[in-house]
Design a protein around this motif. Sequence first.
Motif, PDB file in Angstrom:
ATOM      1  N   MET A  59     -71.893 -15.976 -63.457  1.00 28.78           N
ATOM      2  CA  MET A  59     -70.540 -16.474 -63.276  1.00 28.78           C
ATOM      3  C   MET A  59     -69.653 -15.323 -62.812  1.00 28.78           C
ATOM      4  O   MET A  59     -69.652 -14.262 -63.380  1.00 28.78           O
ATOM      5  N   SER A  60     -68.896 -15.570 -61.774  1.00 30.83           N
ATOM      6  CA  SER A  60     -68.030 -14.562 -61.198  1.00 30.83           C
ATOM      7  C   SER A  60     -66.637 -14.649 -61.828  1.00 30.83           C
ATOM      8  O   SER A  60     -66.137 -15.731 -62.089  1.00 30.83           O
ATOM      9  N   THR A  61     -66.027 -13.491 -62.094  1.00 27.51           N
ATOM     10  CA  THR A  61     -64.695 -13.468 -62.681  1.00 27.51           C
ATOM     11  C   THR A  61     -63.663 -13.342 -61.566  1.00 27.51           C
ATOM     12  O   THR A  61     -63.676 -12.379 -60.811  1.00 27.51           O
ATOM     13  N   VAL A  62     -62.801 -14.330 -61.463  1.00 26.35           N
ATOM     14  CA  VAL A  62     -61.739 -14.321 -60.465  1.00 26.35           C
ATOM     15  C   VAL A  62     -60.431 -14.717 -61.135  1.00 26.35           C
ATOM     16  O   VAL A  62     -60.418 -15.385 -62.165  1.00 26.35           O
ATOM     17  N   ARG A  63     -59.333 -14.270 -60.527  1.00 26.51           N
ATOM     18  CA  ARG A  63     -57.997 -14.633 -61.009  1.00 26.51           C
ATOM     19  C   ARG A  63     -57.224 -15.249 -59.861  1.00 26.51           C
ATOM     20  O   ARG A  63     -57.372 -14.852 -58.708  1.00 26.51           O
ATOM     21  N   LEU A  64     -56.383 -16.206 -60.179  1.00 26.18           N
ATOM     22  CA  LEU A  64     -55.510 -16.820 -59.196  1.00 26.18           C
ATOM     23  C   LEU A  64     -54.104 -16.276 -59.434  1.00 26.18           C
ATOM     24  O   LEU A  64     -53.549 -16.421 -60.529  1.00 26.18           O
ATOM     25  N   ILE A  65     -53.538 -15.630 -58.414  1.00 25.85           N
ATOM     26  CA  ILE A  65     -52.244 -14.970 -58.541  1.00 25.85           C
ATOM     27  C   ILE A  65     -51.297 -15.542 -57.493  1.00 25.85           C
ATOM     28  O   ILE A  65     -51.626 -15.579 -56.299  1.00 25.85           O
ATOM     29  N   GLY A  66     -50.131 -15.988 -57.920  1.00 22.01           N
ATOM     30  CA  GLY A  66     -49.129 -16.520 -57.010  1.00 22.01           C
ATOM     31  C   GLY A  66     -48.222 -15.422 -56.482  1.00 22.01           C
ATOM     32  O   GLY A  66     -47.769 -14.563 -57.240  1.00 22.01           O
ATOM     33  N   HIS A  67     -47.979 -15.448 -55.191  1.00 25.43           N
ATOM     34  CA  HIS A  67     -47.047 -14.519 -54.536  1.00 25.43           C
ATOM     35  C   HIS A  67     -45.970 -15.340 -53.835  1.00 25.43           C
ATOM     36  O   HIS A  67     -46.037 -16.568 -53.795  1.00 25.43           O
ATOM     37  N   GLU A  68     -45.008 -14.657 -53.236  1.00 26.81           N
ATOM     38  CA  GLU A  68     -43.892 -15.346 -52.587  1.00 26.81           C
ATOM     39  C   GLU A  68     -44.348 -16.245 -51.444  1.00 26.81           C
ATOM     40  O   GLU A  68     -43.819 -17.341 -51.263  1.00 26.81           O
ATOM     41  N   GLU A  69     -45.326 -15.803 -50.658  1.00 27.67           N
ATOM     42  CA  GLU A  69     -45.774 -16.572 -49.491  1.00 27.67           C
ATOM     43  C   GLU A  69     -47.256 -16.907 -49.527  1.00 27.67           C
ATOM     44  O   GLU A  69     -47.805 -17.359 -48.523  1.00 27.67           O
ATOM     45  N   SER A  70     -47.920 -16.662 -50.660  1.00 28.17           N
ATOM     46  CA  SER A  70     -49.356 -16.905 -50.701  1.00 28.17           C
ATOM     47  C   SER A  70     -49.851 -17.045 -52.133  1.00 28.17           C
ATOM     48  O   SER A  70     -49.128 -16.746 -53.080  1.00 28.17           O
ATOM     49  N   PHE A  71     -51.079 -17.510 -52.228  1.00 33.03           N
ATOM     50  CA  PHE A  71     -51.820 -17.486 -53.481  1.00 33.03           C
ATOM     51  C   PHE A  71     -53.035 -16.599 -53.233  1.00 33.03           C
ATOM     52  O   PHE A  71     -53.694 -16.716 -52.200  1.00 33.03           O
ATOM     53  N   GLU A  72     -53.290 -15.710 -54.160  1.00 35.45           N
ATOM     54  CA  GLU A  72     -54.379 -14.746 -54.020  1.00 35.45           C
ATOM     55  C   GLU A  72     -55.477 -15.078 -55.020  1.00 35.45           C
ATOM     56  O   GLU A  72     -55.215 -15.298 -56.193  1.00 35.45           O
ATOM     57  N   VAL A  73     -56.713 -15.113 -54.533  1.00 33.91           N
ATOM     58  CA  VAL A  73     -57.872 -15.215 -55.415  1.00 33.91           C
ATOM     59  C   VAL A  73     -58.439 -13.801 -55.486  1.00 33.91           C
ATOM     60  O   VAL A  73     -58.955 -13.273 -54.509  1.00 33.91           O
ATOM     61  N   ARG A  74     -58.263 -13.164 -56.649  1.00 32.64           N
ATOM     62  CA  ARG A  74     -58.650 -11.764 -56.825  1.00 32.64           C
ATOM     63  C   ARG A  74     -59.930 -11.679 -57.658  1.00 32.64           C
ATOM     64  O   ARG A  74     -60.050 -12.291 -58.703  1.00 32.64           O
ATOM     65  N   TYR A  75     -60.874 -10.903 -57.147  1.00 34.48           N
ATOM     66  CA  TYR A  75     -62.157 -10.705 -57.817  1.00 34.48           C
ATOM     67  C   TYR A  75     -62.072  -9.524 -58.777  1.00 34.48           C
ATOM     68  O   TYR A  75     -61.326  -8.578 -58.538  1.00 34.48           O
ATOM     69  N   ALA A  76     -62.872  -9.563 -59.824  1.00 29.18           N
ATOM     70  CA  ALA A  76     -62.919  -8.458 -60.778  1.00 29.18           C
ATOM     71  C   ALA A  76     -63.743  -7.300 -60.225  1.00 29.18           C
ATOM     72  O   ALA A  76     -63.555  -6.160 -60.616  1.00 29.18           O
ATOM     73  N   ASP A  77     -64.648  -7.581 -59.290  1.00 27.55           N
ATOM     74  CA  ASP A  77     -65.482  -6.522 -58.712  1.00 27.55           C
ATOM     75  C   ASP A  77     -64.815  -5.958 -57.453  1.00 27.55           C
ATOM     76  O   ASP A  77     -63.625  -6.105 -57.256  1.00 27.55           O
ATOM     77  N   GLU A  78     -65.566  -5.342 -56.599  1.00 27.81           N
ATOM     78  CA  GLU A  78     -65.020  -4.633 -55.432  1.00 27.81           C
ATOM     79  C   GLU A  78     -64.746  -5.524 -54.212  1.00 27.81           C
ATOM     80  O   GLU A  78     -64.268  -5.046 -53.201  1.00 27.81           O
ATOM     81  N   ARG A  79     -65.051  -6.804 -54.287  1.00 33.39           N
ATOM     82  CA  ARG A  79     -64.837  -7.670 -53.121  1.00 33.39           C
ATOM     83  C   ARG A  79     -63.349  -7.803 -52.813  1.00 33.39           C
ATOM     84  O   ARG A  79     -62.520  -7.807 -53.719  1.00 33.39           O
ATOM     85  N   PRO A  80     -63.028  -7.929 -51.511  1.00 33.02           N
ATOM     86  CA  PRO A  80     -61.610  -8.086 -51.161  1.00 33.02           C
ATOM     87  C   PRO A  80     -61.086  -9.445 -51.608  1.00 33.02           C
ATOM     88  O   PRO A  80     -61.821 -10.426 -51.658  1.00 33.02           O
ATOM     89  N   SER A  81     -59.806  -9.493 -51.927  1.00 31.86           N
ATOM     90  CA  SER A  81     -59.165 -10.743 -52.329  1.00 31.86           C
ATOM     91  C   SER A  81     -59.127 -11.708 -51.155  1.00 31.86           C
ATOM     92  O   SER A  81     -59.160 -11.302 -49.991  1.00 31.86           O
ATOM     93  N   VAL A  82     -59.016 -12.989 -51.475  1.00 31.07           N
ATOM     94  CA  VAL A  82     -58.861 -14.029 -50.467  1.00 31.07           C
ATOM     95  C   VAL A  82     -57.461 -14.608 -50.655  1.00 31.07           C
ATOM     96  O   VAL A  82     -57.060 -14.934 -51.775  1.00 31.07           O
ATOM     97  N   TYR A  83     -56.706 -14.706 -49.550  1.00 28.87           N
ATOM     98  CA  TYR A  83     -55.327 -15.167 -49.610  1.00 28.87           C
ATOM     99  C   TYR A  83     -55.188 -16.537 -48.957  1.00 28.87           C
ATOM    100  O   TYR A  83     -55.804 -16.802 -47.923  1.00 28.87           O
ATOM    101  N   PHE A  84     -54.371 -17.384 -49.543  1.00 31.07           N
ATOM    102  CA  PHE A  84     -54.056 -18.692 -49.009  1.00 31.07           C
ATOM    103  C   PHE A  84     -52.550 -18.713 -48.756  1.00 31.07           C
ATOM    104  O   PHE A  84     -51.752 -18.881 -49.675  1.00 31.07           O
ATOM    105  N   TYR A  85     -52.183 -18.496 -47.482  1.00 31.33           N
ATOM    106  CA  TYR A  85     -50.774 -18.396 -47.109  1.00 31.33           C
ATOM    107  C   TYR A  85     -50.170 -19.778 -46.912  1.00 31.33           C
ATOM    108  O   TYR A  85     -50.848 -20.717 -46.506  1.00 31.33           O
ATOM    109  N   PHE A  86     -48.866 -19.878 -47.188  1.00 33.68           N
ATOM    110  CA  PHE A  86     -48.173 -21.149 -47.008  1.00 33.68           C
ATOM    111  C   PHE A  86     -46.799 -20.925 -46.421  1.00 33.68           C
ATOM    112  O   PHE A  86     -46.258 -19.813 -46.429  1.00 33.68           O
ATOM    113  N   ASP A  87     -46.248 -22.013 -45.867  1.00 31.49           N
ATOM    114  CA  ASP A  87     -44.893 -21.985 -45.314  1.00 31.49           C
ATOM    115  C   ASP A  87     -44.333 -23.396 -45.428  1.00 31.49           C
ATOM    116  O   ASP A  87     -44.789 -24.297 -44.733  1.00 31.49           O
TER     117      ASP A  87
END
Length: 107
Positions: A1-29
């Motif tokens: 099981m992979s540990t990820v966090r969902l973080i809200g930003h002003e213009e996006s939602f970030e899926v952040r991994y606990a390991d070294e993988r880069p975050s994935v961003y979901f931008y909105f407008d």
Amino acid sequence: MSTVRLIGHEESFEVRYADERPSVYFYFDDENPLRRQLQGLYTKDKALEAARAFARQERKGCPSPELLCAWKVVESWKQAHNLNFLSPRMAQDLAQKIEQALLTLRP
């Protein structure tokens, strides 16, 4: 099981991994529908829904080696062509196409 966090930003939602993988961003407008359409952005509700679905999928288990390879190809292509803002939907579609191509090569 992979540990990820969902973080809200002003213009996006970030899926952040606990390991070294880069975050994935979901931008909105939600303010400019034309810009949203031209840049392939989500509405805020759709971005949250997509980010939650992505995080849920990541929590279920590690992605396939083919998908990890595909994401690396997409990320290096973005850097090589100076495309700092490739919509998450386009990046995900591209990674999935690469993954499918790699899976067809598997013996």
